[in-house]
Design an enzyme around this catalytic site. Structure first.
Site, PDB file in Angstrom:
ATOM      1  N   SER A 246       0.843  -1.190   0.000  1.00 49.25           N
ATOM      2  CA  SER A 246       0.000   0.000   0.000  1.00 49.25           C
ATOM      3  C   SER A 246       0.878   1.240   0.000  1.00 49.25           C
ATOM      4  O   SER A 246       2.086   1.156   0.205  1.00 49.25           O
ATOM      5  CB  SER A 246      -0.871   0.012   1.256  1.00 49.25           C
ATOM      6  OG  SER A 246      -0.029   0.185   2.385  1.00 49.25           O
ATOM      7  N   LYS A 247       0.227   2.362  -0.165  1.00 50.89           N
ATOM      8  CA  LYS A 247       0.957   3.636  -0.219  1.00 50.89           C
ATOM      9  C   LYS A 247       1.626   3.981   1.106  1.00 50.89           C
ATOM     10  O   LYS A 247       2.466   4.864   1.153  1.00 50.89           O
ATOM     11  CB  LYS A 247      -0.020   4.761  -0.581  1.00 50.89           C
ATOM     12  CG  LYS A 247      -0.348   4.791  -2.055  1.00 50.89           C
ATOM     13  CD  LYS A 247      -1.169   6.029  -2.358  1.00 50.89           C
ATOM     14  CE  LYS A 247      -2.390   5.623  -3.144  1.00 50.89           C
ATOM     15  NZ  LYS A 247      -3.519   6.454  -3.100  1.00 50.89           N
TER      16      LYS A 247
END
Ligand code: GLU
Length: 469
Positions: A246-247
């Site tokens: 994920s970011k």
């Protein structure tokens, strides 16, 4: 039998590394078997899907070289097919209209939760009289279409190509909604209609879809067709293994990696190693080699974590294995606004071993194209004695006296001799010269850089450096 695979991204965000990873496996498997790889855009989540995201995904796949043979097919352009298929199930008594309101369903769920029962639809509208259905439909009551779970079905089993045997108790699945009144189909249904229509033989996708698989298998059965074979691979984890990639631990957008100078072939190579172990533990494999060697059975069952250092290393390997001409061309494409594009070719042999990604070229070589800024402390850091200025003056003199035409072969000897005469170390001398020429303590090979700069520019730079000491 022709092997047919598909990649079915939802265009609800830019192409991220996980999507590229999802495209890789059905691509490799199809190519390995001279099959067909289809691209299907699953855009039925109309609130989150955009045309721009779909285009970003398509561009990214083209850039990566994961070219599809069929599509892109947009689900929102195929609504009439889904409607037809839903009506077919209704006609065969395998699906039904459900008129329960949101509020009713909510209450039902609450009661089930309170009684510690599994929260599945009660089946209230399963057997409504025909007249009641007609009457509700004609008076415009809101409805959904639900799939009628076959009561006697028992366990749904399938043999996953990666995980082996998996089974689910079908009675816990409930009568799932397959379409809304507005004609927009729901995920499990639309996937099955499309996989059927596109004659998909192998579905390779992330293991977050394992729990959807029994529902999809039941729908295939309702359409009297055997389901495709399924293979669910683990999703990539964040570098710190804190969860699905994920970011949170850095950008996951492929376009950011592209802008940072990663090469598509290196990214493909890296992604392949994250999910699959090639024979002989090889690490550098071209796309053609991946296609040739790929075996689903060698895909990893445990999830791998992102490893940025490894990607950097692989990218560097690809850069080093390129010819100078090819690297020049890649850099020119990568740096369309570079001030002196013609000079890139001259510089490439100096930096090829020193960069890991195309963007490293700029900080490392900028001094060749623009005049450096000097800082006295940098010189003082190398040479700590009082007579720094005098030493630099002498270096300028040596420089001025170097023979013309300007030839790098003689530079080294001249400055070694100078170091000896002045009682300086060779390292100190070369470092002073390097900072004088480049303004920085790390640069591509010094004498080659002076050659590229030319005699006038090299002397002028040293003089400028002198003026701040
Ligand atoms: N649109 C789904 C996703 O992006 C595809 C799942 C599937 O391959 O069936 O996860």
């Amino acid at each position: 039998m022709e092997i047919r695979t598909r990649m079915a991204p939802s265009p609800t965000g830019k192409l991220h590394l996980g999507t590229a990873y999802a495209a890789l496996w059905p691509y490799l498997f199809a190519k390995k078997n001279q099959g067909t790889f289809i691209l299907r855009i699953e855009d039925t989540d109309t609130e989150r899907s955009t045309k721009e995201f779909a285009e970003n995904i398509i561009d990214g796949l083209v850039w990566l070289g994961l070219k599809w043979d069929g599509g892109p097919f947009y689900q929102m352009e195929r609504l009439s097919l889904y409607k037809e298929k839903a009506e077919e199930l209704i006609k065969e008594n395998k699906a039904y209209y459900c008129f329960c309101s949101m509020r009713e369903l909510e209450e039902e769920r609450k009661k089930q939760a309170a009684a510690d029962q599994s929260q599945i639809y009660s089946g209230k509208c399963r057997n409504l009289p025909k007249e009641e259905i007609e009457q509700k439909l004609s008076s415009g009551v809101d409805f959904v279409i639900r799939f009628k779970l076959p009561v006697e079905r028992g366990k749904v089993k399938f043999s996953d190509l990666i995980h082996g045997e998996i089974e689910f108790d079908s009675q816990l699945l409930g009568d799932m909604v397959i379409m809304r009144k507005n004609g927009i189909p729901l995920y499990n249904f639309v996937v099955v209609v499309d996989d059927l229509d596109m004659k998909i033989t192998h579905v390779l996708r992330g293991d977050d879809h394992i729990s959807n698989t029994p529902r999809q298998i039941l729908l295939f059965e309702a359409f009297n067709t055997p389901p495709p074979q399924y293979g669910h691979y683990p999703m990539i984890l964040n570098q710190d293994r804190s969860g699905k990639l994920s970011k949170r631990t850095g950008s996951t957008a492929l376009s950011d990696y592209r802008a940072d100078g990663f090469l598509p072939e290196a990214i493909i190579n890296y992604l392949a190693l994250l999910g699959w172990t090639p024979p002989g533990d090889r690490e550098i494999l071209s796309k053609e080699e991946l296609i040739q060697l790929f075996e689903i059975k060698n895909m990893n069952v445990g999830a791998a974590a992102w490893n940025q250092q490894k990607l950097d290393w692989i990218n560097g390997q690809y850069i080093r294995s390129m010819s100078d001409e090819e690297l020049t061309q890649r850099l020119q494409e990568f740096l369309p606004d570079h001030p002196i594009r013609e000079k890139i070719a001259e510089v490439v042999p100096l930096i090829k071993d020193r960069i890991k990604k195309l963007s490293d070229f700029v900080p490392l070589t900028n001094f060749l194209f623009t005049e450096p800024e000097y800082e006295k402390s940098v010189f003082q850091g190398i040479y700590k004695k009082e007579n720094l200025r005098q030493i630099m003056e002498k270096i300028v003199e040596v420089m001025e006296k170097l023979p013309r035409p300007w030839q790098k072969e003689v530079f080294e000897e001249a400055f070694r001799k100078f170091a000896e005469e002045e009682g300086l170390s060779v390292t100190e001398t070369f470092q002073l010269l390097r900072v004088g020429i480049s303004g920085q303590t790390v640069s591509p090979p010094l004498f080659e850089s002076m050659q590229i700069l030319g005699d006038q520019e090299s002397v002028a730079r040293l003089q400028k450096a002198l003026s701040i000491l």
